[in-house]
Design a protein around this motif. Structure first.
Motif, PDB file in Angstrom:
ATOM      1  N   MET A  52      -0.004  11.425  -9.042  1.00 11.80           N
ATOM      2  CA  MET A  52      -1.338  10.899  -9.352  1.00 11.80           C
ATOM      3  C   MET A  52      -1.747  11.173 -10.792  1.00 11.80           C
ATOM      4  O   MET A  52      -2.639  10.524 -11.329  1.00 11.80           O
ATOM      5  N   LEU A  77       0.607   9.827   7.192  1.00 15.52           N
ATOM      6  CA  LEU A  77      -0.751  10.232   7.566  1.00 15.52           C
ATOM      7  C   LEU A  77      -1.679   9.284   6.841  1.00 15.52           C
ATOM      8  O   LEU A  77      -1.701   9.260   5.595  1.00 15.52           O
ATOM      9  N   LYS A 110      -5.343   7.615   6.054  1.00 17.00           N
ATOM     10  CA  LYS A 110      -6.786   7.813   6.080  1.00 17.00           C
ATOM     11  C   LYS A 110      -7.479   6.522   6.454  1.00 17.00           C
ATOM     12  O   LYS A 110      -7.125   5.445   5.955  1.00 17.00           O
ATOM     13  N   GLY A 132      -9.916  -1.025   3.121  1.00 13.47           N
ATOM     14  CA  GLY A 132      -8.576  -1.001   2.537  1.00 13.47           C
ATOM     15  C   GLY A 132      -7.608  -1.841   3.358  1.00 13.47           C
ATOM     16  O   GLY A 132      -7.472  -1.646   4.570  1.00 13.47           O
ATOM     17  N   ALA A 133      -6.933  -2.778   2.699  1.00 15.52           N
ATOM     18  CA  ALA A 133      -6.036  -3.686   3.434  1.00 15.52           C
ATOM     19  C   ALA A 133      -4.871  -2.921   4.068  1.00 15.52           C
ATOM     20  O   ALA A 133      -4.477  -3.205   5.201  1.00 15.52           O
ATOM     21  N   ALA A 191      -4.731   0.350   4.948  1.00 18.02           N
ATOM     22  CA  ALA A 191      -5.206   1.186   6.055  1.00 18.02           C
ATOM     23  C   ALA A 191      -5.511   0.314   7.276  1.00 18.02           C
ATOM     24  O   ALA A 191      -5.128   0.653   8.406  1.00 18.02           O
ATOM     25  N   SER A 242       2.355   8.716   1.006  1.00 21.21           N
ATOM     26  CA  SER A 242       3.321   9.811   0.952  1.00 21.21           C
ATOM     27  C   SER A 242       4.123   9.823   2.244  1.00 21.21           C
ATOM     28  O   SER A 242       3.576   9.544   3.316  1.00 21.21           O
ATOM     29  N   ALA A 279       0.873  -1.186   0.000  1.00 19.24           N
ATOM     30  CA  ALA A 279       0.000   0.000   0.000  1.00 19.24           C
ATOM     31  C   ALA A 279       0.904   1.228   0.000  1.00 19.24           C
ATOM     32  O   ALA A 279       1.961   1.219   0.640  1.00 19.24           O
ATOM     33  N   TYR A 280       0.470   2.255  -0.730  1.00 15.45           N
ATOM     34  CA  TYR A 280       1.354   3.397  -0.993  1.00 15.45           C
ATOM     35  C   TYR A 280       0.961   4.612  -0.171  1.00 15.45           C
ATOM     36  O   TYR A 280      -0.218   4.986  -0.129  1.00 15.45           O
TER      37      TYR A 280
END
Ligand SMILES: Cc1cc2nc3c(=O)[nH]c(=O)nc-3n(C[C@H](O)[C@H](O)[C@H](O)COP(=O)(O)OP(=O)(O)OC[C@H]3O[C@@H](n4cnc5c(N)ncnc54)[C@H](O)[C@@H]3O)c2cc1C
Length: 239
Positions: free
Chosen positions: A234, A68, A70, A75-76, A78, A54, A51-52
């Motif tokens: 993006m 940070l 969300k 989502g696996a 998260a 920043s 999972a990506y």
């Protein structure tokens, strides 16, 4: 994807509605060389998935990275990051991405983020502040969220705006009535407040791919921004 770094969680707590800050001390190797605005992959255990995220912290802190994250109940990535506690270790691949801050430039800058896209901008603004690069140039930061309690580090951003004549913070809310700041779509606020000739500016943007594309289209078509001066991992405009 190969592991480049192993880290240990030293802090995990909410920082705004639906977002936690995760601080990771790097253990093996114990530092990372990255540029403000790059991202990393979190390797998910017992899976070949990543999972990506920043890197939200400044590169001046080479021994740790902050993320940070969300909240996302499906989502696996998260779910994994929300489950981590202080002392837990995790595996990372970094640095990644080419939309990093151009340090050799002293051009004026516009940052545009939607919700958790603020993570990408945070690294660059903290770095510019720490390295005394916020003075003597115009920097406008637009952050679009639904509600006020989703805004990230507003006190810090307002303090920078008080400290530096050229730094301007423009939070905008799309879903809150009792707010006397900017409202509506972030692209409309950018359109209204930025000058028409941005041919000498550079722009950095993160958020949903649709929002980032709308920001690029607006800046390039209506504000004369050069496509090569628009940076985002993006969306890349045609040059
Ligand atoms: C360069 C880059 C930087 C990023 N930086 C950040 C950042 O700093 N912070 C941040 O929070 N995000 C960031 N993201 C976004 C983040 O990578 C995505 O939210 C990603 O989807 C998270 O991975 P995940 O494993 O949690 O979701 P995945 O498991 O890959 O799921 C993707 C989406 O599908 C939905 N989904 C999955 N399964 C189901 C299901 N069964 N039913 C309904 N919906 C489902 C999930 O809700 C999720 O939104 C970044 C993305 C990129 C590309």
């Amino acid at each position: 994807m190969n592991v480049t770094h192993t880290g240990q969680v030293t802090y995990s707590a909410p920082v705004s509605k639906g977002i936690i800050l995760l601080r990771i001390k790097l253990t093996e190797p114990d530092s990372v060389d990255f540029k403000a605005g790059q991202y990393l992959a979190v390797l998910l255990p017992d899976s070949d998935k990543a999972a990506y995220y920043s890197i939200a912290s400044s590169p001046s802190k080479a021994g740790e990275v902050e993320l940070l994250v969300k909240e996302d109940e499906f989502g696996a990535g998260a779910l994994y990051l929300y489950s981590l506690k202080e002392g837990d270790s995790l595996q990372l691949h970094m640095p990644m991405g080419s939309a990093f801050l151009r340090e050799d430039s002293d051009r004026n800058v516009v940052f545009v983020a939607g919700a958790s896209g603020a993570s990408y901008i945070r690294s660059m603004i903290h770095y510019l502040d720490e390295s005394n690069h916020l003075a003597h140039r115009e920097i406008h930061y637009f952050l679009g969220c639904r509600e006020e309690d989703e805004l990230l580090e507003s006190d810090y951003m307002h303090a920078l705006a008080d400290k530096y004549q050229g730094f301007h913070y423009h939070p905008a809310l799309s879903d809150q009535e009792d707010w006397d700041g900017h409202t509506g779509l972030i692209t409309d606020v950018v359109e209204r407040l930025m000058p028409n000739d941005m041919s000498e500016w550079e722009a950095y943007s993160a958020g949903s791919p649709a929002m980032v594309k709308a920001v690029a289209d607006l800046l390039i078509a209506n504000k004369s921004l050069m496509p090569a001066s628009f940076f985002s991992d993006m969306y890349t405009p045609e040059i």
